[in-house]
Design an enzyme around this catalytic site. Structure first.
Site, PDB file in Angstrom:
ATOM      1  N   LYS A 199       0.750  -1.114  -0.069  1.00 33.98           N
ATOM      2  CA  LYS A 199      -0.016   0.112   0.052  1.00 33.98           C
ATOM      3  C   LYS A 199       0.789   1.189  -0.016  1.00 33.98           C
ATOM      4  CE  LYS A 199      -3.673   2.442   2.318  1.00 33.98           C
ATOM      5  NZ  LYS A 199      -4.432   2.614   3.560  1.00 33.98           N
ATOM      6  N   ARG A 209     -10.527  10.875   1.733  1.00 31.40           N
ATOM      7  CA  ARG A 209     -10.435  11.648   2.954  1.00 31.40           C
ATOM      8  C   ARG A 209     -11.748  12.384   3.168  1.00 31.40           C
ATOM      9  NH1 ARG A 209      -4.311  11.703   3.045  1.00 31.40           N
ATOM     10  NH2 ARG A 209      -3.857   9.449   3.046  1.00 31.40           N
ATOM     11  N   ARG A 220       1.257  10.021   5.493  1.00 36.34           N
ATOM     12  CA  ARG A 220       1.519   8.729   5.964  1.00 36.34           C
ATOM     13  C   ARG A 220       2.842   8.046   5.603  1.00 36.34           C
ATOM     14  NH1 ARG A 220      -3.670   8.257   7.857  1.00 36.34           N
ATOM     15  NH2 ARG A 220      -5.396   8.283   6.816  1.00 36.34           N
ATOM     16  N   GLU A 236       6.895  -6.470   1.059  1.00 31.74           N
ATOM     17  CA  GLU A 236       5.558  -6.534   1.949  1.00 31.74           C
ATOM     18  C   GLU A 236       4.861  -7.602   1.640  1.00 31.74           C
ATOM     19  OE1 GLU A 236       5.028  -4.484   4.357  1.00 31.74           O
ATOM     20  OE2 GLU A 236       6.136  -2.839   4.340  1.00 31.74           O
ATOM     21  N   LYS A 251      -2.427  -1.558  -3.772  1.00 26.85           N
ATOM     22  CA  LYS A 251      -3.167  -0.580  -3.520  1.00 26.85           C
ATOM     23  C   LYS A 251      -2.223   0.845  -3.671  1.00 26.85           C
ATOM     24  CE  LYS A 251      -6.184   1.732  -0.309  1.00 26.85           C
ATOM     25  NZ  LYS A 251      -6.868   1.909   0.912  1.00 26.85           N
ATOM     26  N   SER A 277     -10.295   5.884  -4.738  1.00 29.73           N
ATOM     27  CA  SER A 277     -11.119   7.055  -4.737  1.00 29.73           C
ATOM     28  C   SER A 277     -10.629   7.997  -5.896  1.00 29.73           C
ATOM     29  CB  SER A 277     -11.151   7.599  -3.274  1.00 29.73           C
ATOM     30  OG  SER A 277     -10.061   8.133  -2.882  1.00 29.73           O
ATOM     31  N   TYR A 316     -15.599   1.368  -6.717  1.00 29.99           N
ATOM     32  CA  TYR A 316     -16.635   2.013  -6.591  1.00 29.99           C
ATOM     33  C   TYR A 316     -17.896   1.938  -7.676  1.00 29.99           C
ATOM     34  CZ  TYR A 316     -13.834   4.003  -2.841  1.00 29.99           C
ATOM     35  OH  TYR A 316     -13.015   3.922  -1.674  1.00 29.99           O
TER      36      TYR A 316
HETATM   37  C1  PBG Z   1      -7.377   3.527   5.576  1.00 30.60           C
HETATM   38  C2  PBG Z   1      -7.792   3.346   4.291  1.00 30.60           C
HETATM   39  C3  PBG Z   1      -7.606   4.281   3.124  1.00 30.60           C
HETATM   40  C4  PBG Z   1      -8.105   3.855   2.087  1.00 30.60           C
HETATM   41  C5  PBG Z   1      -8.504   2.562   2.039  1.00 30.60           C
HETATM   42  N1  PBG Z   1      -8.411   2.341   3.521  1.00 30.60           N
HETATM   43  C6  PBG Z   1      -6.961   5.554   3.035  1.00 30.60           C
HETATM   44  C7  PBG Z   1      -5.575   6.111   3.470  1.00 30.60           C
HETATM   45  O1  PBG Z   1      -4.895   5.161   3.445  1.00 30.60           O
HETATM   46  O2  PBG Z   1      -5.242   7.279   3.693  1.00 30.60           O
HETATM   47  C8  PBG Z   1      -8.212   4.602   0.754  1.00 30.60           C
HETATM   48  C9  PBG Z   1      -9.306   4.109  -0.266  1.00 30.60           C
HETATM   49  C10 PBG Z   1      -9.625   5.180  -1.491  1.00 30.60           C
HETATM   50  O3  PBG Z   1      -8.859   6.232  -1.609  1.00 30.60           O
HETATM   51  O4  PBG Z   1     -10.442   4.883  -1.993  1.00 30.60           O
HETATM   52  N2  PBG Z   1      -8.240   3.347   6.333  1.00 30.60           N
END
Ligand code: PBG
Length: 328
Positions: A199, A209, A220, A236, A251, A277, A316
Site C-alpha cells: 500500500k 479523505r 502517512r 511487503e 493499492k 477514490s 466504487y
Molecule cells: C485506511 C484506508 C484508506 C483507503 C482505504 N483504507 C486511506 C488511506 O490510507 O489514507 C483509501 C481508499 C480510497 O482512496 O478509495 N483506512
C-alpha cells in the site's frame, strides 16, 4: 509460386464483435467485484460525497438496501468503512461493539447471509482524532507495536460483529501475524485476513479523505510505501503471506500495475487490487467534462487491473459494472 504477404494476420481475430468476444483474454465477472461501502454514524439520510460522484455515506438503515443490491448484482463482497460521530487519540470507536463500523458489520452480515462476503477495513484512521492509522507515541510518531495491540482488539471486535474478511490497511509491521494470533486465540480461526500488503502513500486517496471525514494533518509516509519502490512492494507482500495473510492486495491499482503483476506472479494466495477514490474521481471528472467516454473508460480501467493479474477488484463502480456485464 507466389506467397502473399503478410500471411499472418492478427486482425482476423478482430473482425467482428462476436469474434472479439470469443477471443477476449480478460472478462469482468460480478463475483470478482467488491464494493467499498461507507457508513456514517450521525446522519439520518444517505449523504453524497462531492468528490466521488455516485458514492454516498450510508446510514445504518440505507446500508441494508446497499447490501441487498450488492447481493442481487452477484458481487463477490462489500468492504465496509465506518465514519464515527466522535473520535479520540486511540480510536476507541474501532474496538467498541457499539462503534459504527462494528454495528454496520452486524447489520450487513445479517442482511447478506451467504450471498456475499462481508469485509471490514481494519485501521484506526477513521476513529482517531489525529487521523493516523495507529496510536501515537510521546513525540507524536505512529507507534507500531502499541498500534498492533489496538489492531488485535479491533480484529476480535470485527470478527464478533460478523466480518468474514478483515482488511488490514494500516501498514504496520507485523500486523498480519498479530491479528491472526488474536483471532485464533479468541475462537475465530475461520475469519480470514486480507492484507493490504503493498500500500503506497498515494495522492489518489484524496477523495476518500472527504468520504471518511479524515482528520489527518500531514501524511502517512512513515508507514505507507514510497511510490518509487517496486521491490519493496514484493517484500511487503512476501512478509504478509508468510505471516498468514489469506489474500494480498495492491493499492492503488492503476499507477501500480507493475507491482500487482509482480505479486500476482509469485504469490500462493489470491491477489486483489483496490481501484481507489482518486482513480474513480479522475474518470468521473474527465467524463463530466466530456473529455472521455465514461463507460468505456471505466471498463478499460478495471479490465486493465484484471489483466495485470488481480483476482478481484475493489471498485466504487462494482454495481454498475456488474449490471453492465449482465446486460452484455
Ligand atoms: C485506511 C484506508 C484508506 C483507503 C482505504 N483504507 C486511506 C488511506 O490510507 O489514507 C483509501 C481508499 C480510497 O482512496 O478509495 N483506512
Amino acid at each position: 509460386m507466389s506467397t502473399q504477404h503478410p500471411v499472418i494476420r492478427p486482425r482476423r481475430l478482430r473482425t467482428t464483435p462476436a469474434m472479439r468476444r470469443l477471443v477476449a483474454e480478460t472478462r469482468i465477472h460480478p463475483a470478482q467485484l467488491i464494493l467499498p461501502v461507507f457508513v456514517r454514524e450521525d446522519i439520518t439520510e444517505p449523504a453524497p460525497i462531492s468528490s466521488m460522484p455516485g458514492v454516498v455515506q450510508h446510514t445504518l438503515d440505507s446500508l441494508k438496501g446497499a447490501v441487498r443490491d450488492a447481493a442481487a448484482a452477484g458481487l463477490g463482497g462489500i468492504m465496509l468503512f465506518g465514519i464515527p460521530a466522535t473520535r479520540d487519540a486511540i480510536g476507541s470507536g474501532a474496538t467498541e461493539a457499539s462503534g459504527i463500523l462494528n454495528r454496520a458489520t452486524a447489520v450487513a452480515a445479517a442482511e447478506a447471509g451467504d450471498a456475499l462476503v462481508v469485509q471490514t477495513d481494519l485501521c484506526l484512521d477513521e476513529f482517531t482524532d489525529h487521523g493516523h492509522c495507529g496510536v501515537l507515541d510521546a513525540r507524536g510518531a505512529v507507534d507500531n507495536d502499541a498500534t498492533l495491540e489496538r489492531y488485535r482488539d479491533m480484529a476480535v471486535a470485527q470478527a464478533q460483529a460478523g466480518s468474514q474478511l478483515l482488511g488490514l490497511s494500516g501498514m504496520m509491521d507485523g500486523q498480519v501475524a498479530a491479528v491472526r494470533e488474536a483471532l485464533d486465540e479468541n475462537g475465530f480461526a475461520d475469519t480470514a485476513v486480507l492484507a493490504y500488503a503493498a500500500k503506497y502513500a498515494s495522492a489518489f486517496y484524496g477523495p476518500f479523505r472527504e468520504a471518511v471525514d479524515s482528520q489527518l494533518q500531514g501524511d502517512r509516509r512513515t508507514y505507507q510505501q514510497d511510490p518509487a519502490n517496486r521491490i519493496e512492494g514484493l517484500r511487503e507482500a512476501a512478509l504478509d503471506e508468510a505471516e498468514g495473510a489469506d489474500v494480498l492486495m495492491v493499492k492503488p491499482a492503476m499507477s501500480y500495475l507493475d507491482v500487482l503483476a509482480d505479486v500476482a506472479a509469485t504469490a500462493q494466495v489470491p491477489v486483489w487490487a483496490y481501484q481507489v477514490s482518486g482513480e474513480h474521481a479522475m474518470i468521473e471528472a474527465a467524463a463530466a467534462n466530456g473529455w472521455i467516454d465514461r463507460d468505456r473508460a471505466i471498463r478499460e480501467s478495471v479490465t486493465g487491473i484484471l489483466r495485470a493479474g488481480a483476482g478481484a477488484v475493489l471498485t466504487y463502480w462494482a454495481l454498475e459494472l456488474a449490471a453492465a456485464e449482465a446486460a452484455a
